[in-house]
Design an enzyme around this catalytic site. Sequence first.
Site, mmCIF file in Angstrom:
data_model
loop_
_atom_site.group_PDB
_atom_site.id
_atom_site.type_symbol
_atom_site.label_atom_id
_atom_site.label_comp_id
_atom_site.label_asym_id
_atom_site.label_seq_id
_atom_site.Cartn_x
_atom_site.Cartn_y
_atom_site.Cartn_z
ATOM 1 N N GLY A 26 0.822 -1.208 0.000
ATOM 2 C CA GLY A 26 0.000 0.000 0.000
ATOM 3 C C GLY A 26 0.844 1.241 0.000
ATOM 4 O O GLY A 26 2.079 1.201 -0.066
ATOM 5 N N GLY A 28 0.445 5.905 0.709
ATOM 6 C CA GLY A 28 -0.369 7.033 1.135
ATOM 7 C C GLY A 28 0.427 8.301 1.087
ATOM 8 O O GLY A 28 1.514 8.361 0.501
ATOM 9 N N GLY A 29 -0.128 9.325 1.729
ATOM 10 C CA GLY A 29 0.526 10.624 1.692
ATOM 11 C C GLY A 29 1.902 10.628 2.319
ATOM 12 O O GLY A 29 2.769 11.409 1.934
ATOM 13 N N MET A 30 2.106 9.759 3.317
ATOM 14 C CA MET A 30 3.395 9.750 3.995
ATOM 15 C C MET A 30 4.392 8.796 3.356
ATOM 16 O O MET A 30 5.581 8.867 3.641
ATOM 17 C CB MET A 30 3.207 9.368 5.471
ATOM 18 C CG MET A 30 2.474 10.410 6.288
ATOM 19 S SD MET A 30 3.350 11.983 6.339
ATOM 20 C CE MET A 30 4.835 11.494 7.203
ATOM 21 N N VAL A 33 3.836 1.415 2.087
ATOM 22 C CA VAL A 33 3.671 0.458 3.173
ATOM 23 C C VAL A 33 4.111 -0.907 2.668
ATOM 24 O O VAL A 33 3.688 -1.348 1.599
ATOM 25 C CB VAL A 33 2.213 0.402 3.662
ATOM 26 C CG1 VAL A 33 2.070 -0.600 4.812
ATOM 27 C CG2 VAL A 33 1.741 1.777 4.108
ATOM 28 N N LYS A 48 5.660 1.241 7.434
ATOM 29 C CA LYS A 48 5.429 2.418 6.601
ATOM 30 C C LYS A 48 6.757 3.127 6.372
ATOM 31 O O LYS A 48 7.439 3.546 7.314
ATOM 32 C CB LYS A 48 4.442 3.380 7.261
ATOM 33 C CG LYS A 48 4.205 4.646 6.439
ATOM 34 C CD LYS A 48 3.196 5.575 7.080
ATOM 35 C CE LYS A 48 1.802 5.056 6.921
ATOM 36 N NZ LYS A 48 0.784 6.053 7.369
ATOM 37 N N ASP A 146 -8.381 12.319 10.377
ATOM 38 C CA ASP A 146 -8.480 11.904 8.970
ATOM 39 C C ASP A 146 -9.250 10.591 8.846
ATOM 40 O O ASP A 146 -8.778 9.642 8.228
ATOM 41 C CB ASP A 146 -7.091 11.779 8.352
ATOM 42 C CG ASP A 146 -7.150 11.704 6.813
ATOM 43 O OD1 ASP A 146 -8.127 12.216 6.237
ATOM 44 O OD2 ASP A 146 -6.226 11.145 6.207
#
Length: 382
Positions: A26, A28-30, A33, A48, A146
């Site tokens: 996966g 995401g914004g950071m 993963v 992450k 969020d």
Amino acid sequence: MIDRPRPIIGPDYLVAGRYRLQSKIGGGGMGAVWLALDRLLNRDVAIKQVLTTAGLDEATARAVREQIMHEGRVAAKLSHEHAIAVYDVVLEAGEPWLVMEHLPSRSVARALALVETLPPVEVAQIGAQVADALAAAHAAGIVHRDIKPGNILVADRGPEVGKAKLSDFGISSGAGDPADHQDGIITGTPSYLPPEVARGAVPTTASDVFSLGATLYTAIEGQPPFGFDDDSDAVVARAAMAQIIPPTRSGVLTAALLHMMEPAPQRRPSMAEARDEILTAAFGPGTAPYILGAPVRTEDGTIPAWAARNSASGQRSPHSTPLPRPHRQHAGAQAAPQQQQRLGSGTGSGGGFSSNPGAPLAIAAGLLIGLVLVIAIIIVAL
């Protein structure tokens, strides 16, 4: 100072001498993963990876590193069966990595991409479980900030199949942490923003209540409360004015969801109250032990097809019981005598046993009469 070449991150890479990367699962914004193996404890974990800070000025790079360390500190404060656990925060090649519980799962966002909408009875279970985790987070001074379908995971295989868990405290704030909110800077996902945050206010626990309500609304209605729009600014504008599209599919959950999405934060319930309102509306009072800690189930007690892979779907979980059905008790009471009447009528075909106690005598008499007629015919013939 000579810049050292950064390592190439990929499968088999060893993080902090302990976590062996296996595959990317996966992002995401950071950052990305990864599924990894904890060699010390011999268990799978999710890690992450912060997006590389190469090319950023030192101040920005430091801010990115501090953000992921902050996420680790905040999330580690929470230990709850309906929240993804954080195990460790480590530094590798000068960058922080967050080590978390690995839950083989499907997000609610992914489920909606498969089936478009979810039944209110299933959404009620997800909502109550996530609200229970958030109530614990709020008690610990943590605001998530969020909440959205992509951050709610439902285990799709393994021993916890069907159980919902909240993930990603990446922009959370915790009690005692330095204020990191700047006036006018909006944090969160536009489709699930409460009006006060859309107008630039600091997110609070009441903001989380609204965002969870908006997320559950989306799961039932098939669209966010402010509708679909590629223009995020337009969505934020509608959120700021609390222009919620009236729900049409939410049924017994309508009042609870609209209470959670009250435009004024002070009029919303606390997260614990929201959990109880959802449970009472869908299943009746006192039903928390049947819903919290249990897998999400259909009305007949099976794991929904969207929430499980392979043979698990459509099967009853060994750890679950049928859902409470307070709204169907009256109908069930009426159906029972009808079923008894059908079973006792004795008029069905197919060789079933008759409920009439005189039936064997009637059959014997008929056979005797038939025998006498046969004998009489034989005598006449002779």
